[in-house]
Design an enzyme around this catalytic site. Structure first.
Site, short mmCIF file in Angstrom:
data_model
loop_
_atom_site.label_atom_id
_atom_site.label_comp_id
_atom_site.label_asym_id
_atom_site.label_seq_id
_atom_site.Cartn_x
_atom_site.Cartn_y
_atom_site.Cartn_z
N LYS A 116 48.76 23.56 10.69
CA LYS A 116 49.18 23.17 9.34
C LYS A 116 49.49 24.37 8.44
O LYS A 116 50.36 24.28 7.58
CB LYS A 116 48.12 22.30 8.70
CG LYS A 116 47.91 21.02 9.49
CD LYS A 116 47.07 20.06 8.75
CE LYS A 116 47.82 18.75 8.69
NZ LYS A 116 47.27 17.86 7.72
N GLY A 165 43.37 12.70 8.70
CA GLY A 165 42.57 12.76 7.49
C GLY A 165 41.20 13.42 7.66
O GLY A 165 40.42 13.46 6.73
N HIS A 235 43.04 7.74 4.40
CA HIS A 235 44.21 8.55 4.81
C HIS A 235 45.00 7.91 5.95
O HIS A 235 45.84 8.57 6.55
CB HIS A 235 43.80 9.98 5.19
CG HIS A 235 43.08 10.70 4.08
ND1 HIS A 235 43.65 10.90 2.84
CD2 HIS A 235 41.84 11.25 4.02
CE1 HIS A 235 42.79 11.54 2.07
NE2 HIS A 235 41.69 11.76 2.76
N LYS A 237 47.70 5.04 7.07
CA LYS A 237 48.71 4.19 6.45
C LYS A 237 48.46 2.72 6.81
O LYS A 237 48.11 2.40 7.94
CB LYS A 237 50.10 4.61 6.93
CG LYS A 237 50.43 6.03 6.50
CD LYS A 237 51.56 6.62 7.31
CE LYS A 237 51.70 8.10 6.98
NZ LYS A 237 52.57 8.80 7.95
N ASN A 289 55.49 15.77 11.35
CA ASN A 289 55.11 15.14 12.62
C ASN A 289 56.29 15.23 13.58
O ASN A 289 57.40 14.78 13.28
CB ASN A 289 54.72 13.69 12.40
CG ASN A 289 53.42 13.58 11.64
OD1 ASN A 289 52.49 14.34 11.90
ND2 ASN A 289 53.34 12.69 10.69
N ARG A 291 57.21 13.80 16.37
CA ARG A 291 57.18 12.69 17.34
C ARG A 291 57.72 11.44 16.65
O ARG A 291 57.94 11.44 15.44
CB ARG A 291 55.74 12.43 17.77
CG ARG A 291 54.85 12.20 16.56
CD ARG A 291 53.48 11.70 16.90
NE ARG A 291 52.57 11.87 15.78
CZ ARG A 291 52.47 11.07 14.73
NH1 ARG A 291 53.25 10.01 14.62
NH2 ARG A 291 51.61 11.32 13.76
N VAL A 294 54.55 5.59 13.99
CA VAL A 294 54.22 4.16 13.99
C VAL A 294 55.20 3.38 13.11
O VAL A 294 55.68 2.31 13.47
CB VAL A 294 52.77 3.95 13.49
CG1 VAL A 294 52.42 2.47 13.45
CG2 VAL A 294 51.77 4.71 14.35
N ARG A 337 50.73 -3.00 9.08
CA ARG A 337 50.01 -2.74 10.32
C ARG A 337 48.84 -3.71 10.41
O ARG A 337 47.82 -3.53 9.75
CB ARG A 337 49.44 -1.31 10.33
CG ARG A 337 50.49 -0.24 10.31
CD ARG A 337 49.83 1.09 10.66
NE ARG A 337 50.70 2.20 10.31
CZ ARG A 337 50.45 3.46 10.62
NH1 ARG A 337 49.34 3.77 11.27
NH2 ARG A 337 51.29 4.41 10.27
#
Ligand code: ADP
Length: 449
Positions: A116, A165, A235, A237, A289, A291, A294, A337
């Protein structure tokens, strides 16, 4: 193009990848743990290989077993999905060493963005706005208090190797700093094996807005607008939507172009998401990210672009599907989700699904791998499925979501459906007036500020 893709994942994303492969006429290999022998991705794939016992580290993260599965089946590429090995640069390199294609970015970019602190430095260098904070990791010989004071309280202590998170602590005042530093470092050490932490200005009521990008690895890149993922719990989503209720076309184009330009400069390959906090009209980079995410269906619904299919095409050396000027955002999309959890305590609720009735109709999409009689195993994440809705406007999208949620039946286990049925009727949600702490305040029974 690839002949046969091994999908190194499970659940809805394994199915999602499988669907893209089928449309492209590519053969598929499913891998599974012994706990997933009856899973939908195993049933639908052309071939399947058991790669180990239930714990992820012995199966979905078991690199020698995955390599053996490629060898046995003759797969020429591996799609990692999200989670598991998707952001493991070493795995990408090992595949390359075995003449196998990793469907994802270049290993160097995965590594860069996985750190990070390096990611933030890179973002800054490429002209992406970042959160004010310490210049890299806070070293033991440095005066953390002086750095924190210079940033201004409240400050957030974050783990360099962070994810999900974890390893994040807020220090509201000077008195909180010492404890926040030790707890964050300890948590980071035990979760990631790396205790280094850095400091950031803690934003009070930001939104989480992320930009989807697609790069060809040769200096071409486009952005596909944003997703607003401000509704979070711990943290994580919970609800994602696009376009963001608070961005106009001009600010979208501006931040999108800043990000796309950075991706062109990096020669970024494949799909990626650049995440920002957004407060008072300003964007602050938090991470990238490398990749598929979701919440990618939100972008698919408003752009009409099949992100997983394009990801595979680009990994095989294909061109970007279109130029920036041809990208059009149409209507509005929301994703919920739905988890196998108690909707109040969020305690996981694995077990057998006795009755399953997914909603349907115009503009309703379900990305899920469950079926009636399926047993959700206790070993993995608790996602039952994603309900994604599209409408011409946000108002129409909310109307459609309300009726789709009312129509959906998942019996035998507890799910978070009741939470979404309540959220979709909340005035602040209907107005799009929420921030990253809103949901936790709402769940705590407070009037969200
Ligand atoms: P992780 O990789 O652990 O998910 P992120 O850097 O992506 O960590 O941050 C996750 C979430 O933490 C963000 O979506 C946001 O809710 C919160 N967060 C991160 N940085 C800040 C900050 N500087 N101020 C306030 N909240 C933050």
């Amino acid at each position: 193009m690839f002949d046969k893709i091994l999908i190194a994942n499970r659940g809805e994303i394994a199915l999602r990848i499988l669907r893209a492969c089928k449309e492209l006429g590519i053969l598929t290999v499913a891998v599974h743990s012994t706990a997933d022998a009856d899973a939908m991705h195993v049933r639908l794939a052309d071939e399947s290989v058991c790669v180990g016992p239930p714990p992820s580290k012995d199966s979905y993260l078991n690199v020698p077993a995955l390599l053996a599965a490629c060898e046995i089946t003759g797969a020429d590429a591996v799609h990692p999905g999200y989670g598991f090995l998707s952001e493991n640069a070493r795995f990408a390199e090992i595949l390359a060493d075995h003449n196998l294609h990793f469907i994802g970015p270049k290993a160097e970019h995965i590594r860069l963005m996985g750190d990070k602190i390096e990611a933030k430095k890179t973002a800054k260098r490429l002209g992406i706005p970042v959160v004010p904070g310490s210049d890299g990791a806070v070293m033991p010989d440095q005066d953390a208090m002086a750095i924190a004071k210079a940033i201004g309280f409240p400050v957030l202590v974050k783990a360099a190797a962070g994810g999900g998170g974890r390893g994040m602590k807020v220090a509201h005042t000077e008195a909180d700093l010492a404890l926040a530093l030790t707890t964050a470092a300890n948590e980071a050490k035990s979760a990631f094996g790396d205790a280094s932490v850095y400091l950031e200005k803690y934003l009070q009521k930001p939104r989480h807005i992320e930009i989807q990008v697609l790069g060809d690895g040769r200096g071409g890149a486009i952005h596909l607008g944003e997703r607003d993922c401000s509704l979070q719990r711990r943290h994580q989503k919970v609800w994602e939507e696009g376009p963001s209720p608070v961005l106009d076309a001009a600010s979208r184009a501006k931040i999108g172009e800043t990000v796309a330009k950075a991706m062109r400069e990096m020669k970024y390959l494949g799909v990626g998401t650049v995440e920002f906090l957004y407060e008072d009209g300003e964007f602050y980079f938090i991470e990238m990210n490398t990749r598929i995410q979701v919440e990618h269906p939100v972008t698919e619904m408003i752009t009409g672009i099949d992100l997983v299919l394009e990801q595979i095409r680009i990994a095989a050396g294909g061109d970007l599907p279109m130029q920036q000027s041809e990208v059009a955002i149409t209507g509005h999309s929301i994703e919920c989700r739905v988890n196998a959890e108690n909707p109040v305590s969020f305690r996981p609720s694995p077990g057998r699904i006795q009755q399953y009735h997914p909603p349907g109709g115009l503009g309703v999409r379900i990305d899920s791998a469950v079926y009636q009689g399926y047993v959700i195993p206790p070993y993995y994440d608790s996602l039952v499925g994603k309900l994604i809705v599209h409408g011409k406007t946000r108002v129409e999208c909310l109307m459609r979501l309300r009726r789709a949620l009312d129509e959906m039946v998942v019996d035998g286990i507890e799910t978070t459906l009741p939470l979404f049925r309540a959220l979709v009727r909340e005035p602040a949600i209907i107005d799009g007036d929420y921030h990253i702490h809103w949901l936790e305040q709402y769940l705590a029974g407070q009037q969200p500020g």
